[in-house]
Enzyme design. Structure first.
Site, PDB file in Angstrom:
ATOM      1  N   PRO A 184      53.842  27.715  30.389  1.00 35.14           N
ATOM      2  CA  PRO A 184      53.027  27.056  31.416  1.00 35.14           C
ATOM      3  C   PRO A 184      53.771  25.906  32.094  1.00 35.14           C
ATOM      4  CG  PRO A 184      51.906  27.068  29.269  1.00 35.14           C
ATOM      5  CD  PRO A 184      53.313  27.505  29.037  1.00 35.14           C
ATOM      6  N   ASP A 215      55.538  42.423  53.491  1.00 37.76           N
ATOM      7  CA  ASP A 215      54.486  41.836  52.650  1.00 37.76           C
ATOM      8  C   ASP A 215      54.252  40.379  53.033  1.00 37.76           C
ATOM      9  OD1 ASP A 215      54.263  44.081  51.184  1.00 37.76           O
ATOM     10  OD2 ASP A 215      55.355  43.355  49.435  1.00 37.76           O
ATOM     11  N   GLU A 258      51.855  28.286  19.888  1.00 35.60           N
ATOM     12  CA  GLU A 258      52.049  27.107  20.748  1.00 35.60           C
ATOM     13  C   GLU A 258      53.412  27.137  21.429  1.00 35.60           C
ATOM     14  OE1 GLU A 258      48.466  26.291  20.205  1.00 35.60           O
ATOM     15  OE2 GLU A 258      49.604  24.801  21.332  1.00 35.60           O
TER      16      GLU A 258
HETATM   17  C1  LIG Z   1      51.963  23.491  25.738  1.00 35.44           C
HETATM   18  O1  LIG Z   1      50.775  24.184  26.050  1.00 35.44           O
HETATM   19  C2  LIG Z   1      50.712  25.499  25.736  1.00 35.44           C
HETATM   20  C3  LIG Z   1      51.813  26.198  25.297  1.00 35.44           C
HETATM   21  C4  LIG Z   1      51.676  27.568  24.975  1.00 35.44           C
HETATM   22  C5  LIG Z   1      50.472  28.202  25.112  1.00 35.44           C
HETATM   23  C6  LIG Z   1      50.302  29.648  24.775  1.00 35.44           C
HETATM   24  N1  LIG Z   1      51.562  30.341  25.030  1.00 35.44           N
HETATM   25  C7  LIG Z   1      52.443  30.686  24.054  1.00 35.44           C
HETATM   26  C8  LIG Z   1      53.530  31.270  24.645  1.00 35.44           C
HETATM   27  C9  LIG Z   1      53.300  31.305  26.034  1.00 35.44           C
HETATM   28  C10 LIG Z   1      54.040  31.768  27.127  1.00 35.44           C
HETATM   29  C11 LIG Z   1      53.547  31.597  28.416  1.00 35.44           C
HETATM   30  C12 LIG Z   1      52.305  30.973  28.602  1.00 35.44           C
HETATM   31  C13 LIG Z   1      51.803  30.750  29.971  1.00 35.44           C
HETATM   32  C14 LIG Z   1      52.502  30.870  31.135  1.00 35.44           C
HETATM   33  C15 LIG Z   1      51.627  30.500  32.163  1.00 35.44           C
HETATM   34  N2  LIG Z   1      51.890  30.465  33.521  1.00 35.44           N
HETATM   35  N3  LIG Z   1      50.473  30.181  31.590  1.00 35.44           N
HETATM   36  N4  LIG Z   1      50.571  30.307  30.242  1.00 35.44           N
HETATM   37  C16 LIG Z   1      51.536  30.539  27.526  1.00 35.44           C
HETATM   38  C17 LIG Z   1      52.053  30.706  26.249  1.00 35.44           C
HETATM   39  C18 LIG Z   1      49.376  27.512  25.565  1.00 35.44           C
HETATM   40  C19 LIG Z   1      49.500  26.159  25.886  1.00 35.44           C
END
Ligand SMILES: COc1ccc(Cn2ccc3ccc(-c4cc(N)[nH]n4)cc32)cc1
Length: 242
Positions: free
Chosen positions: A90, A170, A117
């Protein structure tokens, strides 16, 4: 192009890889997608453990540095072409069409899909992957984000879309920053809803003019930020390649 996907859940990709556009591109040798289960690199324990609790406390679990780094190095070495390493998170640079077009120039991309996480920070420190986010919302893992990247990139590869489906026009493609005009097909009328007369006129100049106006109006209404006079540079994430 070859994609290597590192994931705890390779089966998540099963249905996706058999969908027609991607399946055809794979069959035609335009793209190759290899999946690698991170758990295969777990230390030799009955539960094939690859995660552990965070030092310093806090919720959830983290993917450990040793199996991850070993896995990525082994996968990278599986073929002579070095992989452009991308970690889904994220907190990464936001995916947009410009980044998708840049990714489509790569010969090989490794997509590192975390869970829980995320990864131990040393995975990022050691491997220095590019970090990419697909939007400001939180997923449960990197797999959906990885599929999004594959989807957006594969359609840009030469030969994947037939000429009639070209991605060149597009919205967002190649600097085109206007939303799509409304589209219609048969029947000409449905529940009193008809097709704009201009589209049935055969007057290609008038059709082009109408479509351009419709795009402009829709873009002003929904995405004024896309208009040239409002465009801002997409600031790259600190650890992004230029
Ligand atoms: C630090 O906060 C968080 C850290 C990880 C997570 C869950 N999580 C674990 C691996 C993983 C890979 C990608 C993503 C992701 C990518 C986007 N654009 N949204 N969420 C989420 C992901 C939730 C929250």
């Amino acid at each position: 192009m070859r994609f290597d996907v590192v994931t705890l859940f390779p089966a998540i990709f099963d249905g996706y890889l058999t969908q027609s556009l991607l399946d055809k591109a794979i069959v035609r040798g335009l793209v190759e997608i290899q999946r690698h289960n991170l758990r295969d690199w777990a230390e030799d324990t009955p539960h094939r453990k690859v995660d552990d609790r965070p030092f310093g406390g806090g919720p959830g679990m983290l993917l450990q540095v040793e199996p991850t780094v070993t896995c990525v190095r082994d996968v990278d070495a599986m073929c002579d072409v070095p992989a452009r390493k991308i970690l889904l998170t994220p907190q990464g640079r936001r995916l947009d069409q410009r980044l998708a077009e840049d990714l489509a120039t790569s010969d090989r991309i490794m997509l590192m899909c975390g869970r829980y996480e995320g990864f131990d920070q040393r995975v990022l420190d050691i491997l220095q992957p590019e970090e990419i986010s697909i939007g400001d919302f939180v997923l449960n893992g990197g797999e959906v984000a990885a599929m999004t990247i594959i989807d957006a990139v594969v359609r840009l590869l030469p030969g994947v879309l037939g000429d009639e489906q070209s991605s060149l026009d597009d919205s967002f493609s190649r600097g085109n920053r206007m939303l799509e005009f409304p589209q219609y097909t048969r029947p000409r009328e449905f529940e009193g809803h008809t097709v704009p007369d201009v589209l049935l006129s055969g007057d290609h100049a008038a059709i082009a003019k109408w479509r351009a106006e419709q795009s402009r109006v829709k873009t002003i209404d929904r995405r004024r930020d896309l208009l040239p006079e409002n465009s801002k540079p997409n600031h790259e994430h600190p650890n992004q390649r230029s």
